[in-house]
Each structure stands twice: as C-alpha cells, then as structure tokens.
Design an enzyme around this catalytic site. Structure first.
Site, PDB file in Angstrom:
ATOM      1  N   HIS A  73      39.062  41.138  46.984  1.00  0.00           N
ATOM      2  CA  HIS A  73      38.939  39.892  47.475  1.00  0.00           C
ATOM      3  C   HIS A  73      38.731  39.669  49.083  1.00  0.00           C
ATOM      4  CE1 HIS A  73      40.486  38.855  43.802  1.00  0.00           C
ATOM      5  NE2 HIS A  73      41.647  38.482  43.877  1.00  0.00           N
ATOM      6  N   CYS A  91      48.254  39.208  44.806  1.00  0.00           N
ATOM      7  CA  CYS A  91      46.990  40.048  45.250  1.00  0.00           C
ATOM      8  C   CYS A  91      46.553  39.082  46.458  1.00  0.00           C
ATOM      9  CB  CYS A  91      45.865  40.189  44.342  1.00  0.00           C
ATOM     10  SG  CYS A  91      45.238  38.773  43.571  1.00  0.00           S
TER      11      CYS A  91
END
Length: 344
Positions: A245, A129
């Site tokens: 994130h 990710c």
C-alpha cells in the site's frame, strides 16, 4: 534460549502463508507450530521450516498448551475462538478488526507503543494495514513536533482484498490487452473494473459518506498514539497494484516544523527507510516495498497549505508490516519484555 508453542489460525490464507514465511525468515523461537484453519482446509499439508505439518480444524481444544496463537481468519472466527484460547492461557494476537477498539485490548505497533503490551489480558490486536503503515511514518514526526491532525489518501493494492484481488486484476488485464471487453459475468473482488482504473471504495460505506476502512484510520490512530482528540480525514482508494500500500499524508503539528529535524526524525526511526532524492528519481514505490520488512518514506516537504505542516509519502507491504510481520513482532516484543503472562 527458551522456545514457545505457537498456533496459526487461518494458516492456509494469504496472511497465514506470509506468517509462515516470516517465522522462518526471522528464526522465531518456536518449539512447536500448530497450523489451524476451517474444516474445509483441514488435512492440507504445508511445509514450514523444513517440516511437513498437517493443517487441523480449529476447535476450542486446539489452543491447549499453546503459548501464542496468531489469528488471521476474520472477525467471526476471532470472536468465536479467541476467548477460548485465553481460557487456556494462550495469548492471542489478532489480525482482524474484532477487538481493535475494545478498551481492554491493546492495539499495538511495537515500534510505537510497545508498553501497551504490559496491559494485555490475553488478547492483543493488530491494526488495520493502512493504519500501521501510515503511523510508522507519522509517529517519529509526532514525537518531534506534536501531531495536531492529518489528512490521508491511501492507494491500496489488490492483494489487500484477499486472494481474489490479484486474480481479478490478472483476468481484467488479460482481457484488456487482448482488446476483448471484460464480461459482466467475470468473478471479481471489486465493484468495478480494477485494471487501468482506480476505485475510491474500500469496505462498506457509512451514512456520513466515509467507509469503514477510512474510519479505521481515524479511530486506530487515536488509540495507538494515545491522542483521543486527534483530527483525521482519510480517503481510501483501491489501485491496480499487486502488493504494498501507498499513502499520501498531510500532517499539521503543534510546534513549528523544519525540514532538517523532520528528516532526522524519520531517518533514525526503527522500521523506516528514508528514500528521498527526487533529483535522482529516488522515492518510495510499492514495487520496491513488496516483501520488505521496513516501510519507506519520501517526498518529505513543508506543506504550503497549512500552518506547521508537513507533506510526505509512505509505502509498505500490507501483508507484512500491515499484518503478518507486525503480529510476529508483537510476539517477539512480548518475549523480550517477559510480558507473556500465563494467568490473565
């Protein structure tokens, strides 16, 4: 329009649920969606595109007559079942780390290296990710200036640790605001309290002091960008944010950088939103990147500490572009390129 038969392995998990949302949102051309999971989850009923579908236990025979299977059930299941799917002429798009560094398996971000899909032998790997989100910002600058090396510090949301991540944060915040100490026996996804704290520890430590998560950024960047000598240093940090994130990046390039060209490169790149008006307090933040398909880039500036350097900040939904969305985009790109070969 031709339609395709699709299997979702790990359909009841966090990423699996996001895949189902996005398939409907993006109107993926599916004639059939088969929901697969462990024996424990078999029998669960899920609603997808207005239809109730029963989750089945994953077996080798589950992949008979499927065109695609998106795996989001961990490396062990991918290693066990992906080859079985390929034997049955089903293309696997794998979200785990099982095949990412396999030289015979394309590691793909469709906006960056879609031509790698032409080389597949039945399995395509989805990047980590943080790697996917970071490279979405780095790649357009690499195209313009030629990437030499980069340093990255990640600020990773608790949902990246699985279903227990948000639960742990909720429990600890509730205890903290009530004034009660967090009991040592409280189940947690983390090695230390995460509420009102930062933990510089994501994944297992290696002998060289880096974690596996930090090495994923290095290794995957080299493979996706086709830069085998690229120098990368990364520090991964877990932060008390629910979703999306954030990554601080300092990159050095081979050509002389300038801000106007850098802004143009980032602003015109598909899959990115350029948000950089600091005088108006506009810059990327995870709270505004959650459930967004595009990553967001800002705080772009010339790096005073390096030659031909740029510093910038990128945020992105790790459950979407970092996993579910990227996997679906791979399937869509394969359909567009007619690279879904039935004989591998």
């Amino acid at each position: 329009m031709k339609k395709y038969k699709l299997g979702i392995v790990g359909a009841t998990g966090a990423v699996g649920q996001e895949i189902l949302k996005l398939l409907e949102k993006r109107e993926f051309p599916a004639s059939e969606i088969k929901l697969l999971a462990s024996a424990r989850s078999a029998g669960t009923e899920l609603n997808i595109i207005g239809e109730k579908i029963i989750v089945e236990e994953t077996t080798a025979e589950s992949f008979n007559n499927l065109d695609f299977a998106i795996f989001s059930a961990g490396s062990e299941n991918s290693i066990k079942f992906a080859p079985e799917a390929v034997k049955r002429n089903c293309v696997v798009i794998d979200n785990s780390s099982a095949f990412r560094m396999d030289a015979s398996v394309p590691l793909v971000v469709p906006e960056i290296n879609p031509t790698e899909l032409e080389k597949h032998q039945g399995i395509i790997a989805n990047p980590n990710c943080s790697s996917a989100i970071a490279l979405m910002a780095i790649y357009p600058l690499h195209k313009r200036f030629g990437l030499k090396k980069f340093f990255a510090s990640t600020y990773q949301a608790v949902s990246g640790a699985g279903a227990m991540g948000p639960v742990s944060l909720d429990q600890e915040v509730t205890e903290a605001v009530s004034g009660a100490p967090v009991p040592n026996s409280l189940p947690s996804a983390f090695p230390h309290p995460i509420a009102f704290n930062l933990i510089p520890h994501v994944d297992q430590f290696r002998e060289d002091g880096y974690t596996k998560e930090e090495l994923k950024m290095s290794n995957e960047a080299r493979k996706i960008l086709a830069l085998p000598s690229l120098k990368v240093s990364c520090t991964c940090v877990r932060v008390p944010v629910y979703r999306a994130h954030s990554i601080s990046i300092n990159a050095e390039f081979t050509k002389q950088v300038n801000l106007p060209d850098a802004i143009q490169a980032v602003s015109s790149f598909a899959g990115l939103d350029f948000m950089d008006k600091p005088e108006e307090k506009i810059y990327p933040m995870p709270i505004y990147s959650s459930e967004k398909e595009n990553c967001q880039v800002g705080r772009l500036r010339v790096d005073h500490a390096s030659d031909n350097g740029l510093a910038f900040w990128v945020t992105g939904d790790q459950l979407w572009k970092g996993a579910a969305l990227n996997a679906i985009q791979i399937a869509e790109e394969m359909i567009n390129r007619n690279s879904l070969r039935k004989i591998f």
